[in-house]
Design a protein around this motif. Structure first.
Motif, PDB file in Angstrom:
ATOM      1  N   GLY A  19      -7.496   2.426  -5.369  1.00 55.94           N
ATOM      2  CA  GLY A  19      -7.111   3.785  -4.618  1.00 55.94           C
ATOM      3  C   GLY A  19      -5.884   3.630  -3.587  1.00 55.94           C
ATOM      4  N   MET A  20      -5.756   2.551  -2.812  1.00 55.87           N
ATOM      5  CA  MET A  20      -4.399   2.445  -1.942  1.00 55.87           C
ATOM      6  C   MET A  20      -3.389   2.041  -3.025  1.00 55.87           C
ATOM      7  SD  MET A  20      -6.125   0.870   1.592  1.00 55.87           S
ATOM      8  CE  MET A  20      -6.756  -0.536   0.785  1.00 55.87           C
ATOM      9  N   VAL A  21      -3.448   1.024  -3.883  1.00 59.07           N
ATOM     10  CA  VAL A  21      -2.471   0.764  -4.806  1.00 59.07           C
ATOM     11  C   VAL A  21      -1.888   1.932  -5.254  1.00 59.07           C
ATOM     12  CG1 VAL A  21      -1.687  -0.492  -6.839  1.00 59.07           C
ATOM     13  CG2 VAL A  21      -3.218  -1.509  -4.824  1.00 59.07           C
ATOM     14  N   ASP A  22      -2.804   2.856  -5.760  1.00 61.30           N
ATOM     15  CA  ASP A  22      -2.153   4.179  -6.501  1.00 61.30           C
ATOM     16  C   ASP A  22      -1.231   5.237  -5.531  1.00 61.30           C
ATOM     17  OD1 ASP A  22      -3.390   3.400  -8.826  1.00 61.30           O
ATOM     18  OD2 ASP A  22      -5.159   4.650  -8.803  1.00 61.30           O
ATOM     19  N   MET A  23      -1.773   4.709  -4.022  1.00 60.31           N
ATOM     20  CA  MET A  23      -0.850   5.654  -3.394  1.00 60.31           C
ATOM     21  C   MET A  23       0.692   5.145  -3.143  1.00 60.31           C
ATOM     22  SD  MET A  23      -3.725   6.525  -0.378  1.00 60.31           S
ATOM     23  CE  MET A  23      -2.687   7.280   0.679  1.00 60.31           C
ATOM     24  N   LEU A  24       0.696   3.836  -3.375  1.00 58.52           N
ATOM     25  CA  LEU A  24       2.006   3.147  -2.953  1.00 58.52           C
ATOM     26  C   LEU A  24       3.208   3.779  -3.882  1.00 58.52           C
ATOM     27  CD1 LEU A  24       0.754  -0.518  -2.894  1.00 58.52           C
ATOM     28  CD2 LEU A  24       1.232   1.134  -1.064  1.00 58.52           C
ATOM     29  N   PRO A  25       4.474   3.856  -3.137  1.00 56.25           N
ATOM     30  CA  PRO A  25       5.823   4.173  -3.753  1.00 56.25           C
ATOM     31  C   PRO A  25       6.003   3.173  -5.003  1.00 56.25           C
ATOM     32  CG  PRO A  25       6.120   4.104  -1.528  1.00 56.25           C
ATOM     33  CD  PRO A  25       4.933   3.499  -1.596  1.00 56.25           C
ATOM     34  N   ALA A  26       6.448   3.726  -6.119  1.00 58.33           N
ATOM     35  CA  ALA A  26       6.747   2.806  -7.367  1.00 58.33           C
ATOM     36  C   ALA A  26       7.725   1.682  -6.932  1.00 58.33           C
ATOM     37  CB  ALA A  26       7.638   3.780  -8.327  1.00 58.33           C
ATOM     38  N   ASN A  27       7.265   0.538  -7.682  1.00 51.93           N
ATOM     39  CA  ASN A  27       7.990  -0.836  -7.312  1.00 51.93           C
ATOM     40  C   ASN A  27       7.966  -1.180  -5.802  1.00 51.93           C
ATOM     41  OD1 ASN A  27       9.158  -0.483  -9.909  1.00 51.93           O
ATOM     42  ND2 ASN A  27      10.672   1.044  -9.227  1.00 51.93           N
ATOM     43  N   SER A  28       7.169  -0.926  -5.152  1.00 55.97           N
ATOM     44  CA  SER A  28       6.540  -1.372  -4.016  1.00 55.97           C
ATOM     45  C   SER A  28       6.148  -3.006  -4.123  1.00 55.97           C
ATOM     46  CB  SER A  28       5.563  -0.677  -3.134  1.00 55.97           C
ATOM     47  OG  SER A  28       6.000   0.517  -3.086  1.00 55.97           O
ATOM     48  N   ASN A  29       6.691  -3.698  -2.755  1.00 56.21           N
ATOM     49  CA  ASN A  29       6.065  -4.895  -2.687  1.00 56.21           C
ATOM     50  C   ASN A  29       4.993  -4.872  -1.955  1.00 56.21           C
ATOM     51  OD1 ASN A  29       8.032  -6.985  -4.211  1.00 56.21           O
ATOM     52  ND2 ASN A  29       9.622  -6.181  -2.997  1.00 56.21           N
ATOM     53  N   TRP A  30       4.008  -5.376  -2.374  1.00 49.25           N
ATOM     54  CA  TRP A  30       2.531  -5.291  -1.632  1.00 49.25           C
ATOM     55  C   TRP A  30       1.810  -6.537  -1.928  1.00 49.25           C
ATOM     56  CZ3 TRP A  30      -1.961  -5.092  -4.143  1.00 49.25           C
ATOM     57  CH2 TRP A  30      -2.085  -4.994  -5.581  1.00 49.25           C
TER      58      TRP A  30
END
Length: 296
Positions: A210-221
């Motif tokens: 769910g948190m990954v789906d909230m991240l901006p596209a192409n984010s480094n996480w």
């Protein structure tokens, strides 16, 4: 799945763990040596707190951070230095009958004062804890208010230090994204999804997704979980497109009853990632990937 993985090693944290394992580094020399050990094992980034050599407790002393950085910069080691900027947020609420009588363990300063060592030492990366949260079962609350965060984020941006956004709960992520909208966070920021810290986000895969789906596209996480879930989370993070964090800040054991070193945890993470078919990035490759200072 992420095919090009950056490994961060969090070599020593703020928790009271130095007497729980013989391998937790305490002095600046031990912390620098731990970072070099992790680098030799495959870590591109060393994330570091410092500890008072006498008490073994976490510290905000500039001289301790300076010695760690000096030792690393003098060594034949190109590991990326990532310093915490989270110290100074500990508020220990007083007893039930007088909660505003804060306990002596309280260490609470403003957002800018938490950056004194960042201002002086200019690491390539520093952290920003993106919200307040209950820590553990006592009266400890970690304080990081929107006002503090906006001031600190703006200053880190001015210093040209890449920020690692520490996300302990979904509200932390919501506010980090808000700061990005306000132009306070650059688009090369790293997101660190921290799971398993009572009482932040539980180490559940559905919540990670769910948190990954909230991240901006192409984010480094990166995502990590505490204790025995640390190494499984190396696989889960890679599978979902993220990077990897291991180290003694989050987990003291290699297996049941077997104390780990930072190097051993990195070696295990390297094996997991490579056996999944992905590649481990070197520090210089990680610098390019993260667009760190001087590489844009």
């Amino acid at each position: 799945m992420n095919q090009d993985v950056i490994i961060t090693c969090a070599v020593t944290g703020a928790a009271d763990t130095a007497d729980r394992s013989p391998h937790v580094p305490v002095t600046p020399k031990e912390i620098a040596d731990a970072a070099i050990e992790a680098w030799n094992a495959g870590a591109a980034i060393a994330h570091m707190h410092v500890r008072d050599p006498e008490t073994k407790q976490c510290s905000r002393r500039l001289d301790l951070y300076a010695e760690v950085c000096e030792r690393l910069r003098a060594a034949d080691c190109d590991v990326i230095i990532n310093l915490t900027a989270g110290m100074g947020g500990d508020l220990y609420i007083g007893p039930e009958e007088n909660p505003t009588a804060f306990c002596p363990e309280t260490d609470l300063v403003g957002g800018l004062e938490r950056l004194v060592h960042i201002e002086e030492l200019k690491p390539e990366i520093c952290t920003l804890d993106c919200g307040s949260v209950n820590f553990g079962d006592s009266n400890l609350v970690y304080i990081s208010t929107p006002d503090m965060l906006r001031k600190a984020a703006a200053r880190i941006q001015q210093l040209d230090v890449t920020v690692e956004l520490e996300i302990f709960d979904t509200g932390n992520l919501w506010f980090a994204l808000q700061m990005m909208k306000e132009g306070l966070i650059n688009d090369n920021a790293m997101f660190q999804l921290c799971q398993g810290i009572p009482w932040g986000t539980p180490p559940e895969l559905s919540l990670l997704k769910g948190m990954v789906d909230m991240l901006p596209a192409n984010s480094n996480w990166t995502a990590f979980a505490l204790g025995r879930k640390q190494l499984p989370w190396a696989a889960q993070s890679t599978l979902l497109g993220g990077h990897v964090r291991v180290g003694l800040e989050d987990n003291l054991y290699l297996g049941k009853g077997e104390f780990a070193t930072n190097g051993q945890l990195v070696e295990r993470a390297v094996n997991i990632v490579e056996n999944m078919g992905s590649r481990i990035l070197s520090p210089n490759e990680a610098r390019q990937k993260l667009r760190l200072r001087g590489t844009q």
